[in-house]
Design a protein around this motif. Sequence first.
Motif, PDB file in Angstrom:
ATOM      1  N   VAL A   7       3.631   2.645  -2.814  1.00 13.12           N
ATOM      2  CA  VAL A   7       3.395   1.576  -1.844  1.00 13.12           C
ATOM      3  C   VAL A   7       2.687   0.403  -2.520  1.00 13.12           C
ATOM      4  O   VAL A   7       2.980  -0.764  -2.224  1.00 13.12           O
ATOM      5  CB  VAL A   7       2.585   2.108  -0.634  1.00 13.12           C
ATOM      6  N   ALA A   8       1.771   0.700  -3.450  1.00 16.03           N
ATOM      7  CA  ALA A   8       1.092  -0.372  -4.190  1.00 16.03           C
ATOM      8  C   ALA A   8       2.084  -1.168  -5.023  1.00 16.03           C
ATOM      9  O   ALA A   8       1.900  -2.365  -5.252  1.00 16.03           O
ATOM     10  CB  ALA A   8       0.010   0.219  -5.080  1.00 16.03           C
ATOM     11  N   GLU A   9       3.134  -0.530  -5.491  1.00 19.33           N
ATOM     12  CA  GLU A   9       4.135  -1.207  -6.306  1.00 19.33           C
ATOM     13  C   GLU A   9       5.122  -2.007  -5.460  1.00 19.33           C
ATOM     14  O   GLU A   9       5.431  -3.166  -5.770  1.00 19.33           O
ATOM     15  CB  GLU A   9       4.895  -0.184  -7.139  1.00 19.33           C
ATOM     16  N   SER A  10       5.610  -1.401  -4.379  1.00 16.39           N
ATOM     17  CA  SER A  10       6.661  -2.032  -3.579  1.00 16.39           C
ATOM     18  C   SER A  10       6.123  -2.923  -2.472  1.00 16.39           C
ATOM     19  O   SER A  10       6.793  -3.858  -2.032  1.00 16.39           O
ATOM     20  CB  SER A  10       7.553  -0.956  -2.951  1.00 16.39           C
ATOM     21  N   GLY A  11       4.901  -2.615  -1.988  1.00 13.39           N
ATOM     22  CA  GLY A  11       4.373  -3.331  -0.832  1.00 13.39           C
ATOM     23  C   GLY A  11       5.018  -2.915   0.467  1.00 13.39           C
ATOM     24  O   GLY A  11       4.798  -3.547   1.506  1.00 13.39           O
ATOM     25  N   GLU A  12       5.800  -1.829   0.431  1.00  9.79           N
ATOM     26  CA  GLU A  12       6.507  -1.364   1.621  1.00  9.79           C
ATOM     27  C   GLU A  12       5.902  -0.059   2.128  1.00  9.79           C
ATOM     28  O   GLU A  12       5.533   0.821   1.349  1.00  9.79           O
ATOM     29  CB  GLU A  12       7.988  -1.143   1.306  1.00  9.79           C
ATOM     30  N   MET A  13       5.809   0.071   3.441  1.00  8.29           N
ATOM     31  CA  MET A  13       5.283   1.271   4.078  1.00  8.29           C
ATOM     32  C   MET A  13       6.190   2.464   3.809  1.00  8.29           C
ATOM     33  O   MET A  13       7.417   2.333   3.748  1.00  8.29           O
ATOM     34  CB  MET A  13       5.179   1.028   5.589  1.00  8.29           C
ATOM     35  N   ILE A  14       5.577   3.647   3.678  1.00  4.79           N
ATOM     36  CA  ILE A  14       6.325   4.912   3.615  1.00  4.79           C
ATOM     37  C   ILE A  14       5.830   5.802   4.737  1.00  4.79           C
ATOM     38  O   ILE A  14       4.639   6.151   4.784  1.00  4.79           O
ATOM     39  CB  ILE A  14       6.140   5.628   2.267  1.00  4.79           C
ATOM     40  N   LEU A  69      -1.457  -8.338  -1.875  1.00  7.15           N
ATOM     41  CA  LEU A  69      -1.625  -6.903  -1.696  1.00  7.15           C
ATOM     42  C   LEU A  69      -2.956  -6.461  -2.304  1.00  7.15           C
ATOM     43  O   LEU A  69      -3.219  -6.689  -3.492  1.00  7.15           O
ATOM     44  CB  LEU A  69      -0.459  -6.171  -2.372  1.00  7.15           C
ATOM     45  N   LEU A  70      -3.819  -5.838  -1.489  1.00  9.17           N
ATOM     46  CA  LEU A  70      -5.156  -5.443  -1.926  1.00  9.17           C
ATOM     47  C   LEU A  70      -5.320  -3.941  -2.100  1.00  9.17           C
ATOM     48  O   LEU A  70      -6.099  -3.493  -2.938  1.00  9.17           O
ATOM     49  CB  LEU A  70      -6.198  -5.918  -0.914  1.00  9.17           C
ATOM     50  N   SER A  82       2.997  15.624   8.038  1.00 13.20           N
ATOM     51  CA  SER A  82       3.465  14.243   8.207  1.00 13.20           C
ATOM     52  C   SER A  82       2.529  13.324   7.442  1.00 13.20           C
ATOM     53  O   SER A  82       1.347  13.642   7.257  1.00 13.20           O
ATOM     54  CB  SER A  82       3.507  13.845   9.688  1.00 13.20           C
ATOM     55  N   THR A  83       3.059  12.190   6.987  1.00  9.37           N
ATOM     56  CA  THR A  83       2.223  11.217   6.274  1.00  9.37           C
ATOM     57  C   THR A  83       2.602   9.800   6.685  1.00  9.37           C
ATOM     58  O   THR A  83       3.732   9.541   7.111  1.00  9.37           O
ATOM     59  CB  THR A  83       2.374  11.325   4.739  1.00  9.37           C
ATOM     60  N   LEU A  84       1.639   8.905   6.533  1.00  7.24           N
ATOM     61  CA  LEU A  84       1.865   7.481   6.773  1.00  7.24           C
ATOM     62  C   LEU A  84       1.074   6.726   5.707  1.00  7.24           C
ATOM     63  O   LEU A  84      -0.143   6.883   5.607  1.00  7.24           O
ATOM     64  CB  LEU A  84       1.379   7.086   8.170  1.00  7.24           C
ATOM     65  N   THR A  85       1.779   5.933   4.895  1.00  5.04           N
ATOM     66  CA  THR A  85       1.148   5.202   3.798  1.00  5.04           C
ATOM     67  C   THR A  85       1.496   3.728   3.957  1.00  5.04           C
ATOM     68  O   THR A  85       2.677   3.355   3.919  1.00  5.04           O
ATOM     69  CB  THR A  85       1.640   5.735   2.437  1.00  5.04           C
ATOM     70  N   ILE A  86       0.466   2.887   4.170  1.00  2.00           N
ATOM     71  CA  ILE A  86       0.675   1.497   4.580  1.00  2.00           C
ATOM     72  C   ILE A  86      -0.061   0.539   3.640  1.00  2.00           C
ATOM     73  O   ILE A  86      -1.225   0.772   3.293  1.00  2.00           O
ATOM     74  CB  ILE A  86       0.162   1.279   6.016  1.00  2.00           C
ATOM     75  N   PRO A  87       0.593  -0.552   3.231  1.00  2.00           N
ATOM     76  CA  PRO A  87      -0.089  -1.536   2.385  1.00  2.00           C
ATOM     77  C   PRO A  87      -1.171  -2.299   3.144  1.00  2.00           C
ATOM     78  O   PRO A  87      -1.048  -2.547   4.343  1.00  2.00           O
ATOM     79  CB  PRO A  87       1.043  -2.482   1.957  1.00  2.00           C
ATOM     80  N   VAL A  88      -2.230  -2.663   2.439  1.00  5.85           N
ATOM     81  CA  VAL A  88      -3.312  -3.484   2.983  1.00  5.85           C
ATOM     82  C   VAL A  88      -3.233  -4.848   2.307  1.00  5.85           C
ATOM     83  O   VAL A  88      -3.310  -4.943   1.079  1.00  5.85           O
ATOM     84  CB  VAL A  88      -4.688  -2.845   2.731  1.00  5.85           C
ATOM     85  N   ARG A  89      -3.089  -5.902   3.100  1.00 10.48           N
ATOM     86  CA  ARG A  89      -2.890  -7.245   2.556  1.00 10.48           C
ATOM     87  C   ARG A  89      -3.929  -8.225   3.087  1.00 10.48           C
ATOM     88  O   ARG A  89      -4.466  -8.044   4.180  1.00 10.48           O
ATOM     89  CB  ARG A  89      -1.503  -7.780   2.949  1.00 10.48           C
ATOM     90  N   LYS A  90      -4.171  -9.276   2.301  1.00 13.47           N
ATOM     91  CA  LYS A  90      -4.905 -10.424   2.801  1.00 13.47           C
ATOM     92  C   LYS A  90      -4.020 -11.196   3.771  1.00 13.47           C
ATOM     93  O   LYS A  90      -2.805 -11.006   3.816  1.00 13.47           O
ATOM     94  CB  LYS A  90      -5.287 -11.350   1.646  1.00 13.47           C
ATOM     95  N   ALA A  91      -4.631 -12.110   4.514  1.00 12.40           N
ATOM     96  CA  ALA A  91      -3.856 -12.957   5.423  1.00 12.40           C
ATOM     97  C   ALA A  91      -2.810 -13.767   4.655  1.00 12.40           C
ATOM     98  O   ALA A  91      -1.745 -14.094   5.180  1.00 12.40           O
ATOM     99  CB  ALA A  91      -4.777 -13.883   6.204  1.00 12.40           C
ATOM    100  N   SER A  92      -3.091 -14.055   3.390  1.00 13.34           N
ATOM    101  CA  SER A  92      -2.166 -14.822   2.553  1.00 13.34           C
ATOM    102  C   SER A  92      -0.968 -14.003   2.104  1.00 13.34           C
ATOM    103  O   SER A  92       0.003 -14.548   1.574  1.00 13.34           O
ATOM    104  CB  SER A  92      -2.907 -15.343   1.320  1.00 13.34           C
ATOM    105  N   GLY A  93      -1.055 -12.685   2.300  1.00  3.95           N
ATOM    106  CA  GLY A  93       0.027 -11.808   1.867  1.00  3.95           C
ATOM    107  C   GLY A  93      -0.277 -11.043   0.600  1.00  3.95           C
ATOM    108  O   GLY A  93       0.470 -10.138   0.220  1.00  3.95           O
TER     109      GLY A  93
END
Length: 287
Positions: free
Chosen positions: A179-186, A229-230, A216-227
Amino acid sequence: MPYKQYTLTPTRDPYSSTGIYIPIDIEDAIAELDKALSDTVKTELKAANNLFDYHFTLGEWMRQNWGLWLGSRLAQHFHDMNVLNPDLMSIFLLRSYQEHLNRPPETVETLLHSLENKRLTPDNFFRKVGEVAQKLVNCDRASFWLIDREKEEVRTKVVVNDKQKTVRVAIGQGLMGQVAESGEMIAIPFDFYKSSHPQVEAIKALDDRVFYRTCSTLTIPVRKASGELLGVMHLINKTQPGNFPPYHPETHPTAPERWRTSFNREDIAIIDRLNQTVSQLIDRVFY
């Protein structure tokens, strides 16, 4: 109340001096009691008029298994508060837990507000964020992972053998690294073990070593308002509401009824709100 009436299912920790996970502080102890006690005992404690009735049952269990007589990190937390007697420590914990049981239900707003007002440091940030995420969507485990672009990794902190340890995963590796690489939720629904995701076998092997059951798992990117990826929020085992028996490692690898469910769109929306708060706090805590 006879001690045998307690059906405690505490978090195991093979590195602990007692074999049981020892909380870091009072808030952590309350979270552990929430997981370890049955709904029946919680109902009794909530309405109890005399908590001293629990001094030689649940109180004794805490004194022994949380190392209050042995100077554990939880005992040290009380020492810092000038509470030196383990009997008083257990009474304090019983009172704090009863107050917790009698508080009005926490809402998304109150939980987010509480996170904003906690004394956050680089050492406790990961644990505090994980605790709030866990409560927000009612899951068994939750962790926040911070991206380090210079080292090309994501990292979090866990407690092992009564000490905090930094865990690092290379960007691109594991669910968090992907997720850190793609920026997409899994999102992998129940039953995780039957998923075709390439990480399933690795996680099954880890579960086998620690007698856990990922459902079950949920892995979500955390972003700044600017987009930008943090970090990454990683959640495990959405839990159904209701009176289900706690998970017992002895039943591994059978999926317990309480975890036979999946994270949903509402959970994703709630974690997105948490992530907005987290992104605003990262600069304050780390930079």
